[in-house]
Design a protein around this motif. Structure first.
Motif, PDB file in Angstrom:
ATOM      1  N   UNK A  60      14.629 -10.614  17.364  1.00  0.00           N
ATOM      2  CA  UNK A  60      15.348 -11.805  17.800  1.00  0.00           C
ATOM      3  C   UNK A  60      15.336 -12.873  16.701  1.00  0.00           C
ATOM      4  N   UNK A  61      14.154 -13.098  16.088  1.00  0.00           N
ATOM      5  CA  UNK A  61      14.058 -14.093  15.010  1.00  0.00           C
ATOM      6  C   UNK A  61      14.896 -13.687  13.791  1.00  0.00           C
ATOM      7  N   UNK A  62      14.888 -12.401  13.492  1.00  0.00           N
ATOM      8  CA  UNK A  62      15.673 -11.915  12.357  1.00  0.00           C
ATOM      9  C   UNK A  62      17.162 -12.134  12.596  1.00  0.00           C
ATOM     10  N   UNK A  63      17.631 -11.876  13.806  1.00  0.00           N
ATOM     11  CA  UNK A  63      19.055 -12.067  14.104  1.00  0.00           C
ATOM     12  C   UNK A  63      19.421 -13.549  14.071  1.00  0.00           C
ATOM     13  N   UNK A  64      18.508 -14.428  14.535  1.00  0.00           N
ATOM     14  CA  UNK A  64      18.763 -15.866  14.450  1.00  0.00           C
ATOM     15  C   UNK A  64      18.871 -16.326  12.999  1.00  0.00           C
ATOM     16  N   UNK A  65      17.979 -15.835  12.169  1.00  0.00           N
ATOM     17  CA  UNK A  65      18.022 -16.202  10.740  1.00  0.00           C
ATOM     18  C   UNK A  65      19.319 -15.734  10.104  1.00  0.00           C
ATOM     19  N   UNK A  66      19.769 -14.534  10.444  1.00  0.00           N
ATOM     20  CA  UNK A  66      21.030 -14.030   9.896  1.00  0.00           C
ATOM     21  C   UNK A  66      22.211 -14.859  10.370  1.00  0.00           C
ATOM     22  N   UNK A  75      22.211 -18.071   8.373  1.00  0.00           N
ATOM     23  CA  UNK A  75      22.608 -17.820   6.992  1.00  0.00           C
ATOM     24  C   UNK A  75      24.111 -17.599   6.885  1.00  0.00           C
ATOM     25  N   UNK A  76      24.702 -16.851   7.817  1.00  0.00           N
ATOM     26  CA  UNK A  76      26.163 -16.639   7.777  1.00  0.00           C
ATOM     27  C   UNK A  76      26.900 -17.954   7.996  1.00  0.00           C
ATOM     28  N   UNK A  77      26.377 -18.825   8.875  1.00  0.00           N
ATOM     29  CA  UNK A  77      27.004 -20.130   9.103  1.00  0.00           C
ATOM     30  C   UNK A  77      26.970 -20.959   7.822  1.00  0.00           C
ATOM     31  N   UNK A  78      25.821 -20.938   7.131  1.00  0.00           N
ATOM     32  CA  UNK A  78      25.700 -21.674   5.869  1.00  0.00           C
ATOM     33  C   UNK A  78      26.672 -21.140   4.823  1.00  0.00           C
TER      34      UNK A  78
END
Length: 172
Positions: free
Chosen positions: A14-20, A23-26
């Motif tokens: 879950x944390x990994x998907x949130x980080x991704x 990052x895609x938004x940035x």
């Protein structure tokens, strides 16, 4: 000792998907900023062209564009020359650093090996060469010089001869 709880695989996922997602938004925001900066630069440096006119006006616009292209090419050429000069200077400095540091030679180990073993190692086991180095040397006979006994003579006589020579030079 304190026990450290391990993170469960579902929480880690879950944390990994949130980080991704963040990052895609940035990355998307960064792409939008680059596009906006590009449009602003083009609007500032390249005004919209007015191509409605007669042939003479279009020829004038073409001449202006060619002049601008020539200036830009000159600037690009100058920049490339500066970069090449800097690269060459960097390479020279790198060589100087290597020369100043010096190349460290490894210490060689002393190996006791006969000439036959050395040749066998160099040529392989196919060639078996026996090399007696002393057999190939020339035999040289020592010659003794025999000096004539008359040449040695009496040393006083030699001195008298030299004195006569000295008188000859003094008298002339």
């Amino acid at each position: 000792m304190s026990e450290v709880k391990k993170m469960t695989s579902s929480r880690r996922h879950q944390l990994k998907s949130l980080m991704l997602q963040i990052a895609t938004k940035w990355l998307e925001d960064e792409k939008k900023e680059v596009a906006a900066a590009k449009e602003a630069y083009l609007a500032e440096n390249c005004p919209p062209s007015d191509l409605s006119g007669d042939v003479a006006d279009l020829m004038e616009i073409c001449k202006k564009l060619h002049a601008a292209i020539d200036k830009i090419d000159e600037a690009r050429y100058d920049a490339e020359a500066k970069v090449q000069k800097a690269n060459k200077e960097i390479e020279d400095l790198k060589l100087k650093v290597v020369n100043l540091a010096g190349v460290k030679k490894p210490t060689l180990k002393k190996v006791r090996m006969s000439a036959d073993a050395m040749l066998k190692a160099l040529l392989g086991s196919k060639h078996t060469v026996n090399m007696d180095l002393r057999a190939n040397l020339k035999q040289v006979k020592k010659e003794t010089k025999e000096e004539p006994t008359e040449a040695i003579g009496d040393w006083r006589k030699n001195i008298e001869d030299k004195a006569d020579r000295k008188k000859m030079f003094e008298s002339s």
